[in-house]
Design a protein around this motif. Sequence first.
Motif, PDB file in Angstrom:
ATOM      1  N   PHE A   1       0.861  -1.172   0.000  1.00  8.40           N
ATOM      2  CA  PHE A   1       0.000   0.000   0.000  1.00  8.40           C
ATOM      3  C   PHE A   1       0.902   1.227   0.000  1.00  8.40           C
ATOM      4  CE2 PHE A   1      -2.896   3.176   1.649  1.00  8.40           C
ATOM      5  CZ  PHE A   1      -4.112   2.820   1.087  1.00  8.40           C
ATOM      6  N   PRO A   2       0.757   2.154  -0.931  1.00 15.14           N
ATOM      7  CA  PRO A   2       1.693   3.290  -1.025  1.00 15.14           C
ATOM      8  C   PRO A   2       1.570   4.239   0.148  1.00 15.14           C
ATOM      9  CG  PRO A   2      -0.105   3.551  -2.592  1.00 15.14           C
ATOM     10  CD  PRO A   2      -0.259   2.179  -2.003  1.00 15.14           C
ATOM     11  N   PHE A   3       2.715   4.760   0.568  1.00  9.77           N
ATOM     12  CA  PHE A   3       2.745   5.706   1.676  1.00  9.77           C
ATOM     13  C   PHE A   3       1.949   6.959   1.354  1.00  9.77           C
ATOM     14  CE2 PHE A   3       4.510   8.858   4.547  1.00  9.77           C
ATOM     15  CZ  PHE A   3       4.734   8.158   5.714  1.00  9.77           C
ATOM     16  N   ALA A   4       1.959   7.353   0.095  1.00  9.53           N
ATOM     17  CA  ALA A   4       1.250   8.566  -0.315  1.00  9.53           C
ATOM     18  C   ALA A   4      -0.254   8.439  -0.160  1.00  9.53           C
ATOM     19  CB  ALA A   4       1.592   8.909  -1.767  1.00  9.53           C
ATOM     20  N   ALA A   5      -0.777   7.215  -0.100  1.00 11.30           N
ATOM     21  CA  ALA A   5      -2.220   7.012  -0.009  1.00 11.30           C
ATOM     22  C   ALA A   5      -2.708   6.832   1.418  1.00 11.30           C
ATOM     23  CB  ALA A   5      -2.625   5.803  -0.845  1.00 11.30           C
TER      24      ALA A   5
ATOM     25  N   ALA B   1      -8.880  -4.442  -4.710  1.00  6.99           N
ATOM     26  CA  ALA B   1      -9.508  -4.839  -5.967  1.00  6.99           C
ATOM     27  C   ALA B   1      -8.527  -4.815  -7.127  1.00  6.99           C
ATOM     28  CB  ALA B   1     -10.708  -3.935  -6.259  1.00  6.99           C
ATOM     29  N   ASP B   2      -7.658  -3.806  -7.180  1.00  2.00           N
ATOM     30  CA  ASP B   2      -6.694  -3.683  -8.281  1.00  2.00           C
ATOM     31  C   ASP B   2      -5.465  -2.959  -7.754  1.00  2.00           C
ATOM     32  OD1 ASP B   2      -5.303  -3.452 -10.637  1.00  2.00           O
ATOM     33  OD2 ASP B   2      -7.005  -2.722 -11.814  1.00  2.00           O
ATOM     34  N   PRO B   3      -4.520  -3.679  -7.150  1.00  2.00           N
ATOM     35  CA  PRO B   3      -3.353  -3.013  -6.558  1.00  2.00           C
ATOM     36  C   PRO B   3      -2.528  -2.239  -7.580  1.00  2.00           C
ATOM     37  CG  PRO B   3      -3.551  -5.276  -5.753  1.00  2.00           C
ATOM     38  CD  PRO B   3      -4.525  -5.131  -6.870  1.00  2.00           C
ATOM     39  N   ALA B   4      -2.364  -2.792  -8.778  1.00  2.00           N
ATOM     40  CA  ALA B   4      -1.533  -2.122  -9.776  1.00  2.00           C
ATOM     41  C   ALA B   4      -2.130  -0.781 -10.184  1.00  2.00           C
ATOM     42  CB  ALA B   4      -1.354  -3.026 -10.990  1.00  2.00           C
ATOM     43  N   ALA B   5      -3.429  -0.753 -10.436  1.00  2.00           N
ATOM     44  CA  ALA B   5      -4.070   0.497 -10.835  1.00  2.00           C
ATOM     45  C   ALA B   5      -4.048   1.510  -9.686  1.00  2.00           C
ATOM     46  CB  ALA B   5      -5.506   0.232 -11.278  1.00  2.00           C
ATOM     47  N   PHE B   6      -4.252   1.033  -8.464  1.00  2.00           N
ATOM     48  CA  PHE B   6      -4.239   1.936  -7.319  1.00  2.00           C
ATOM     49  C   PHE B   6      -2.855   2.552  -7.133  1.00  2.00           C
ATOM     50  CE2 PHE B   6      -3.879   2.949  -2.810  1.00  2.00           C
ATOM     51  CZ  PHE B   6      -5.075   3.618  -2.564  1.00  2.00           C
TER      52      PHE B   6
ATOM     53  N   ALA C   1      -0.638   2.925  -9.448  1.00  2.00           N
ATOM     54  CA  ALA C   1      -0.357   3.806 -10.577  1.00  2.00           C
ATOM     55  C   ALA C   1      -0.954   5.193 -10.361  1.00  2.00           C
ATOM     56  CB  ALA C   1      -0.891   3.189 -11.867  1.00  2.00           C
ATOM     57  N   ARG C   2      -2.118   5.252  -9.723  1.00  2.00           N
ATOM     58  CA  ARG C   2      -2.748   6.545  -9.475  1.00  2.00           C
ATOM     59  C   ARG C   2      -1.943   7.385  -8.485  1.00  2.00           C
ATOM     60  NH1 ARG C   2      -7.614   3.485  -9.488  1.00  2.00           N
ATOM     61  NH2 ARG C   2      -7.691   3.527  -7.191  1.00  2.00           N
ATOM     62  N   HIS C   3      -1.192   6.739  -7.616  1.00  2.00           N
ATOM     63  CA  HIS C   3      -0.402   7.451  -6.616  1.00  2.00           C
ATOM     64  C   HIS C   3       1.091   7.432  -6.942  1.00  2.00           C
ATOM     65  CE1 HIS C   3      -4.139   6.504  -4.422  1.00  2.00           C
ATOM     66  NE2 HIS C   3      -3.893   7.610  -3.748  1.00  2.00           N
ATOM     67  N   ALA C   4       1.452   7.023  -8.129  1.00  2.00           N
ATOM     68  CA  ALA C   4       2.876   6.879  -8.470  1.00  2.00           C
ATOM     69  C   ALA C   4       3.592   8.223  -8.460  1.00  2.00           C
ATOM     70  CB  ALA C   4       3.024   6.201  -9.820  1.00  2.00           C
ATOM     71  N   ALA C   5       2.959   9.253  -9.021  1.00  2.00           N
ATOM     72  CA  ALA C   5       3.617  10.561  -9.082  1.00  2.00           C
ATOM     73  C   ALA C   5       3.855  11.125  -7.682  1.00  2.00           C
ATOM     74  CB  ALA C   5       2.783  11.522  -9.924  1.00  2.00           C
ATOM     75  N   GLU C   6       2.839  11.056  -6.835  1.00  2.00           N
ATOM     76  CA  GLU C   6       2.994  11.559  -5.474  1.00  2.00           C
ATOM     77  C   GLU C   6       3.995  10.724  -4.687  1.00  2.00           C
ATOM     78  OE1 GLU C   6       0.206  12.643  -1.573  1.00  2.00           O
ATOM     79  OE2 GLU C   6      -0.667  11.722  -3.360  1.00  2.00           O
ATOM     80  N   GLN C   7       4.002   9.417  -4.939  1.00  2.00           N
ATOM     81  CA  GLN C   7       4.948   8.538  -4.265  1.00  2.00           C
ATOM     82  C   GLN C   7       6.388   8.881  -4.669  1.00  2.00           C
ATOM     83  OE1 GLN C   7       3.921   6.473  -1.997  1.00  2.00           O
ATOM     84  NE2 GLN C   7       5.349   4.772  -1.803  1.00  2.00           N
ATOM     85  N   ALA C   8       6.601   9.124  -5.953  1.00  2.00           N
ATOM     86  CA  ALA C   8       7.942   9.487  -6.412  1.00  2.00           C
ATOM     87  C   ALA C   8       8.377  10.834  -5.846  1.00  2.00           C
ATOM     88  CB  ALA C   8       7.972   9.521  -7.939  1.00  2.00           C
TER      89      ALA C   8
END
Length: 357
Positions: A12-16, A195-200, A202-209
Amino acid sequence: MSAPETDLPPLFPFAAIAGQPALRQALLLAAVDPRIGGVLVEGPRGTAKSTAARALAELMPAAPFVTLPLGASLEHVAGTLDLQQALAGHAVRFAPGLLARADGGVLYVDEINLLPDALVDVLLDAAASGVNVVERDGISHRHAARFVLVGTMNPEEGALRPQLLDRLGLAVRLANVADLAERQAIVRARLQFEADPAAFRARHAAEQAALAERLGAARARVQAPDALPWSDAVLQAAGALCVQAQVDGLRADLVLLRAARAWAAWQGDAQVTPVHVQAVAELALVHRRKPGVPPPDPVPASPPAADPPHPPRAPGADGAGPPEADWGAMPPEPIGTVRLAVPELLTSSAPATPKKA
């Protein structure tokens, strides 16, 4: 043999992570400067303690995430020396433990309050110094152990001794989320992730980076020599807060100053100010404050507009004026009185009071 990285479950991304701002702040501060001494997270089950710790390791480049099992032995944690090999080969052979594996990453200890005190001492020593020392039968071995210690506990299952609490750098006391809208947002995000870890992700990838880049820059600023200086006003602010909390010793002052510097580095500021001290004070003092001592009132972000000051009154100017230090006070003014009629029933029933000579 460990499983390949591709077989690991998605994180689970830290940004989320939502609903726990104090937890996020404490973990980021400890990651910016591991010398703070780790983070103790107190709270009931299901408050994202382990999720946040795992997500933090993902923000750090090539950082391992090591979990300390509850039944681990001291040799399993600190490592051990193979004396037979040392005597036979005239060389010291060291079998590394969990502290060596956690170097450069995150060491997660669930239910830290249930560990033996001797084991907690070893963890705290390594977390504060960044070095693990193993001594046995006159042979000593040292290795780097620079990790972010994250210990969690449920207060209902027991407490840590005050001596151990004081050695943990920061502390966060979580509570169940009571706001209905906030609970719905957290649950919705978790269901979307499952439900969809990859899509979730991906939505937070920019903020995570962006978080990972910001963390790396803050860590570099803290490690730079003569970076982020502080003035006497910062030392005074930290000392005043520690005195108000009635803490024992000076460890709280040092942790508070390191946390304030880490927060200044995270904010991208040029130097440490009393504002940074105030922003991290509760994280450093909540578990060190003497029982019964109330926390200080929060400082407002922007002070409210004050009325225009009145000119000071000279003392004794009108014979009744207050001294200059109390120039805001108003002089007493005479007030007319009105005699009220008292019912005869009350006056007749009251005993007469003799006059004094």
